[in-house]
Design a protein around this motif. Structure first.
Motif, PDB file in Angstrom:
ATOM      1  N   ARG A   1       8.988  -4.587  12.281  1.00  0.00           N
ATOM      2  CA  ARG A   1       9.372  -4.304  10.904  1.00  0.00           C
ATOM      3  C   ARG A   1       9.149  -2.844  10.531  1.00  0.00           C
ATOM      4  NH1 ARG A   1       7.262  -9.595  10.585  1.00  0.00           N
ATOM      5  NH2 ARG A   1       8.748 -11.075   9.673  1.00  0.00           N
ATOM      6  N   ASP A   2       8.018  -2.326  10.996  1.00  0.00           N
ATOM      7  CA  ASP A   2       7.662  -0.970  10.556  1.00  0.00           C
ATOM      8  C   ASP A   2       6.574  -0.445  11.479  1.00  0.00           C
ATOM      9  OD1 ASP A   2       6.883   1.346   9.360  1.00  0.00           O
ATOM     10  OD2 ASP A   2       6.484   0.498   7.383  1.00  0.00           O
ATOM     11  N   SER A   3       6.903   0.524  12.296  1.00  0.00           N
ATOM     12  CA  SER A   3       5.939   1.028  13.274  1.00  0.00           C
ATOM     13  C   SER A   3       4.732   1.668  12.601  1.00  0.00           C
ATOM     14  CB  SER A   3       6.618   2.043  14.209  1.00  0.00           C
ATOM     15  OG  SER A   3       7.123   3.133  13.454  1.00  0.00           O
ATOM     16  N   GLY A   4       4.851   2.021  11.323  1.00  0.00           N
ATOM     17  CA  GLY A   4       3.724   2.614  10.612  1.00  0.00           C
ATOM     18  C   GLY A   4       2.971   1.630   9.746  1.00  0.00           C
ATOM     19  N   ARG A   5       3.160   0.319  10.010  1.00  0.00           N
ATOM     20  CA  ARG A   5       2.552  -0.699   9.163  1.00  0.00           C
ATOM     21  C   ARG A   5       1.034  -0.602   9.128  1.00  0.00           C
ATOM     22  NH1 ARG A   5       3.987  -2.533   4.976  1.00  0.00           N
ATOM     23  NH2 ARG A   5       1.857  -2.424   4.270  1.00  0.00           N
ATOM     24  N   PHE A   6       0.416  -0.393  10.308  1.00  0.00           N
ATOM     25  CA  PHE A   6      -1.043  -0.315  10.338  1.00  0.00           C
ATOM     26  C   PHE A   6      -1.527   0.880   9.525  1.00  0.00           C
ATOM     27  CE2 PHE A   6      -5.104   1.067  12.141  1.00  0.00           C
ATOM     28  CZ  PHE A   6      -5.829  -0.108  12.014  1.00  0.00           C
ATOM     29  N   LYS A   7      -0.819   1.988   9.628  1.00  0.00           N
ATOM     30  CA  LYS A   7      -1.197   3.178   8.869  1.00  0.00           C
ATOM     31  C   LYS A   7      -1.091   2.921   7.373  1.00  0.00           C
ATOM     32  CE  LYS A   7      -0.315   8.164   8.684  1.00  0.00           C
ATOM     33  NZ  LYS A   7       0.522   9.266   9.228  1.00  0.00           N
ATOM     34  N   VAL A   8      -0.045   2.179   6.973  1.00  0.00           N
ATOM     35  CA  VAL A   8       0.120   1.827   5.561  1.00  0.00           C
ATOM     36  C   VAL A   8      -1.034   0.942   5.106  1.00  0.00           C
ATOM     37  CG1 VAL A   8       1.541   0.530   3.927  1.00  0.00           C
ATOM     38  CG2 VAL A   8       2.623   2.071   5.586  1.00  0.00           C
ATOM     39  N   ASP A   9      -1.366  -0.077   5.923  1.00  0.00           N
ATOM     40  CA  ASP A   9      -2.486  -0.955   5.574  1.00  0.00           C
ATOM     41  C   ASP A   9      -3.787  -0.162   5.494  1.00  0.00           C
ATOM     42  OD1 ASP A   9      -1.052  -3.255   5.278  1.00  0.00           O
ATOM     43  OD2 ASP A   9      -1.527  -4.077   7.241  1.00  0.00           O
ATOM     44  N   LEU A  10      -3.978   0.752   6.442  1.00  0.00           N
ATOM     45  CA  LEU A  10      -5.210   1.538   6.497  1.00  0.00           C
ATOM     46  C   LEU A  10      -5.414   2.335   5.213  1.00  0.00           C
ATOM     47  CD1 LEU A  10      -7.424   2.203   8.735  1.00  0.00           C
ATOM     48  CD2 LEU A  10      -6.179   4.347   9.053  1.00  0.00           C
ATOM     49  N   ARG A  11      -4.331   2.818   4.628  1.00  0.00           N
ATOM     50  CA  ARG A  11      -4.431   3.663   3.437  1.00  0.00           C
ATOM     51  C   ARG A  11      -4.298   2.885   2.133  1.00  0.00           C
ATOM     52  NH1 ARG A  11      -1.022   9.134   5.203  1.00  0.00           N
ATOM     53  NH2 ARG A  11      -2.464   9.755   6.870  1.00  0.00           N
ATOM     54  N   HIS A  12      -4.117   1.575   2.241  1.00  0.00           N
ATOM     55  CA  HIS A  12      -3.961   0.766   1.039  1.00  0.00           C
ATOM     56  C   HIS A  12      -5.298   0.687   0.305  1.00  0.00           C
ATOM     57  CE1 HIS A  12      -3.082  -2.647  -1.560  1.00  0.00           C
ATOM     58  NE2 HIS A  12      -1.803  -2.476  -1.287  1.00  0.00           N
ATOM     59  N   PRO A  13      -5.306   0.903  -1.020  1.00  0.00           N
ATOM     60  CA  PRO A  13      -6.593   0.921  -1.735  1.00  0.00           C
ATOM     61  C   PRO A  13      -7.325  -0.413  -1.743  1.00  0.00           C
ATOM     62  CG  PRO A  13      -4.728   1.007  -3.265  1.00  0.00           C
ATOM     63  CD  PRO A  13      -4.176   1.222  -1.891  1.00  0.00           C
ATOM     64  N   LEU A  14      -6.613  -1.535  -1.595  1.00  0.00           N
ATOM     65  CA  LEU A  14      -7.264  -2.840  -1.560  1.00  0.00           C
ATOM     66  C   LEU A  14      -7.455  -3.352  -0.145  1.00  0.00           C
ATOM     67  CD1 LEU A  14      -5.521  -4.723  -4.528  1.00  0.00           C
ATOM     68  CD2 LEU A  14      -7.812  -3.755  -4.487  1.00  0.00           C
ATOM     69  N   PHE A  15      -6.417  -3.224   0.691  1.00  0.00           N
ATOM     70  CA  PHE A  15      -6.445  -3.827   2.018  1.00  0.00           C
ATOM     71  C   PHE A  15      -6.995  -2.919   3.107  1.00  0.00           C
ATOM     72  CE2 PHE A  15      -2.805  -5.910  -0.166  1.00  0.00           C
ATOM     73  CZ  PHE A  15      -3.348  -7.177  -0.250  1.00  0.00           C
ATOM     74  N   GLY A  16      -7.076  -1.614   2.830  1.00  0.00           N
ATOM     75  CA  GLY A  16      -7.494  -0.663   3.852  1.00  0.00           C
ATOM     76  C   GLY A  16      -8.755  -1.045   4.611  1.00  0.00           C
ATOM     77  N   PRO A  17      -9.862  -1.367   3.901  1.00  0.00           N
ATOM     78  CA  PRO A  17     -11.097  -1.707   4.617  1.00  0.00           C
ATOM     79  C   PRO A  17     -10.965  -2.941   5.498  1.00  0.00           C
ATOM     80  CG  PRO A  17     -11.535  -1.253   2.305  1.00  0.00           C
ATOM     81  CD  PRO A  17     -10.051  -1.338   2.442  1.00  0.00           C
ATOM     82  N   LEU A  18      -9.999  -3.815   5.187  1.00  0.00           N
ATOM     83  CA  LEU A  18      -9.863  -5.057   5.940  1.00  0.00           C
ATOM     84  C   LEU A  18      -9.271  -4.844   7.325  1.00  0.00           C
ATOM     85  CD1 LEU A  18      -8.643  -7.502   3.144  1.00  0.00           C
ATOM     86  CD2 LEU A  18     -10.945  -6.678   3.661  1.00  0.00           C
TER      87      LEU A  18
ATOM     88  N   LEU B   1     -12.042  10.431   1.538  1.00  0.00           N
ATOM     89  CA  LEU B   1     -12.489  11.765   1.148  1.00  0.00           C
ATOM     90  C   LEU B   1     -11.326  12.673   0.779  1.00  0.00           C
ATOM     91  CD1 LEU B   1     -15.248  12.373   3.855  1.00  0.00           C
ATOM     92  CD2 LEU B   1     -15.615  11.996   1.408  1.00  0.00           C
ATOM     93  N   SER B   2     -10.186  12.490   1.450  1.00  0.00           N
ATOM     94  CA  SER B   2      -9.044  13.374   1.221  1.00  0.00           C
ATOM     95  C   SER B   2      -8.123  12.885   0.113  1.00  0.00           C
ATOM     96  CB  SER B   2      -8.236  13.534   2.517  1.00  0.00           C
ATOM     97  OG  SER B   2      -7.732  12.275   2.947  1.00  0.00           O
ATOM     98  N   ALA B   3      -8.151  11.586  -0.173  1.00  0.00           N
ATOM     99  CA  ALA B   3      -7.298  11.018  -1.220  1.00  0.00           C
ATOM    100  C   ALA B   3      -8.166  10.140  -2.115  1.00  0.00           C
ATOM    101  CB  ALA B   3      -6.157  10.209  -0.602  1.00  0.00           C
ATOM    102  N   PRO B   4      -8.866  10.743  -3.068  1.00  0.00           N
ATOM    103  CA  PRO B   4      -9.816   9.994  -3.904  1.00  0.00           C
ATOM    104  C   PRO B   4      -9.202   8.724  -4.495  1.00  0.00           C
ATOM    105  CG  PRO B   4      -9.970  12.335  -4.370  1.00  0.00           C
ATOM    106  CD  PRO B   4      -8.790  12.164  -3.459  1.00  0.00           C
ATOM    107  N   LEU B   5      -9.993   7.667  -4.495  1.00  0.00           N
ATOM    108  CA  LEU B   5      -9.539   6.360  -4.959  1.00  0.00           C
ATOM    109  C   LEU B   5      -9.772   6.196  -6.450  1.00  0.00           C
ATOM    110  CD1 LEU B   5     -11.238   4.284  -2.136  1.00  0.00           C
ATOM    111  CD2 LEU B   5      -8.780   4.636  -2.346  1.00  0.00           C
TER     112      LEU B   5
END
Length: 332
Positions: free
Chosen positions: A79-96, A142-146
């Motif tokens: 679906r999207d080769s950058g899906r993990f990167k998107v999840d990683l940067r998601h403010p809710l799902f990133g830590p998961l 650190l680079s994109a404050p939440l």
């Protein structure tokens, strides 16, 4: 944090239909199963319980983790080769995203005796994956404050509970120096992040009702720290263990005041968030009872383990029931 639908199966379908890979929040299922296996390993070691429940729980965790990881990776590629990167940067799902290496650590730790020399290298690989994941998350924060309201107790997973679980895994493969080192990482981020998350919960907007289960994750930092220190010291209750145990007990007391809120929640896949903290409580309940050795400690240990196991099995049963209803409903 995961979908608020009333069953795990609709949650997966809904996510898939919107072009997403498997929702990363569903990895709480194999994490909870592995945690349950760990609690029954403690029972087998200290209470003379059968090894069968532990082996069954770990086997189920391994199968579900492997299946979910495969679906997640294939879905992300298709679906999207950058899906993990998107999840990683998601403010809710990133830590998961740390679920994947954390579960791998628990599985390698359990199966280490059967893996021989490969166990240590597999453990190093899983811990390295967790370290890279956690470092990428912290660098992003650190680079994109939440936004303050995006913070939730799930942020403890990659940098607090994760290092404590890594410490347990490294102790299982007899690398005690590394176990001590990563335990220190967990303590550092527990102190650092704990104040930030507590401030958000105290002074930010209330968590949405479907997200109430994430408050149970507040038990994970002290609970996993206690288990890690037991692994490092060989089950000894020393001054540090006593301090961690007191924090765990007080955190559990706080959770009891949320019990009515938890029981009012409609059942959903979100309930799997409860399972790992419940399993950790069962595990430390057995280990603390055995370590203290008071009269009747075996009864107390069995009661704590029984409550923990029954609650997790109830969540498993509810999930299987809803999946069956969903599947049968689609066939009609």
């Amino acid at each position: 944090m995961s979908s608020t639908s009333t069953a795990a199966a609709p949650t997966v379908e809904k996510a898939g239909s919107s072009g997403l890979a498997l929702p990363i929040a569903l990895f709480s299922i194999p994490l909870g199963l592995a945690g349950l296996g760990g609690a029954w390993v403690a029972a087998a070691e200290l209470l003379g319980a059968s090894a069968a429940p532990a082996e069954l729980a770990y086997a189920a965790s391994a199968v579900v983790w492997a299946a979910f990881t495969g679906i997640y990776v294939v879905g992300a590629i298709r679906r999207d080769s950058g899906r993990f990167k998107v999840d990683l940067r998601h403010p809710l799902f990133g830590p998961l995203t740390a679920y994947i290496p954390v579960i791998a650590i628990l599985l390698v730790a359990h199966y280490a005796p059967s893996l021989g020399q490969a166990a240590r290298w597999l453990m190093y690989g899983a811990v390295a994956a967790l370290a890279i994941n956690a470092a990428a998350l912290v660098a992003h924060w650190l680079s994109a404050p939440l936004e303050e309201d995006a913070l939730h107790p799930g942020y403890f997973l990659p940098v607090v509970a994760g290092p404590f679980i890594a410490s347990i895994g490294l102790a299982a493969v007899q690398d005690h120096a590394a176990a001590d080192a990563v335990f220190g990482v967990g303590i550092y981020f527990w102190l650092l992040l704990g104040a930030v998350i507590t401030s958000r919960l105290f002074f930010g907007t209330p968590l949405p009702q479907p997200f109430k289960p994430v408050l149970s994750i507040l038990l994970s930092p002290p609970g996993t720290a206690s288990l890690a220190w037991f692994a490092i010291t060989g089950g000894e209750i020393d001054q540090l263990q006593g301090a961690i145990g007191a924090v765990t007990l007080f955190t559990l007391l706080i959770q009891l005041f949320f019990l009515a809120d938890y029981l009012r929640l409609p059942f959903s896949s979100q309930h799997w968030v409860f399972t790992f903290p419940l399993a950790v409580l069962g595990n430390i309940g057995v280990r603390w009872s055995a370590g203290l050795g008071f009269d009747g400690w075996e009864v107390v240990a069995w009661v704590v383990l029984g409550i923990s196991t029954a609650a997790i099995l109830a969540i498993l049963g509810g999930t299987l029931r809803d999946c069956a209803r969903y599947l049968f409903g689609r066939q009609r």
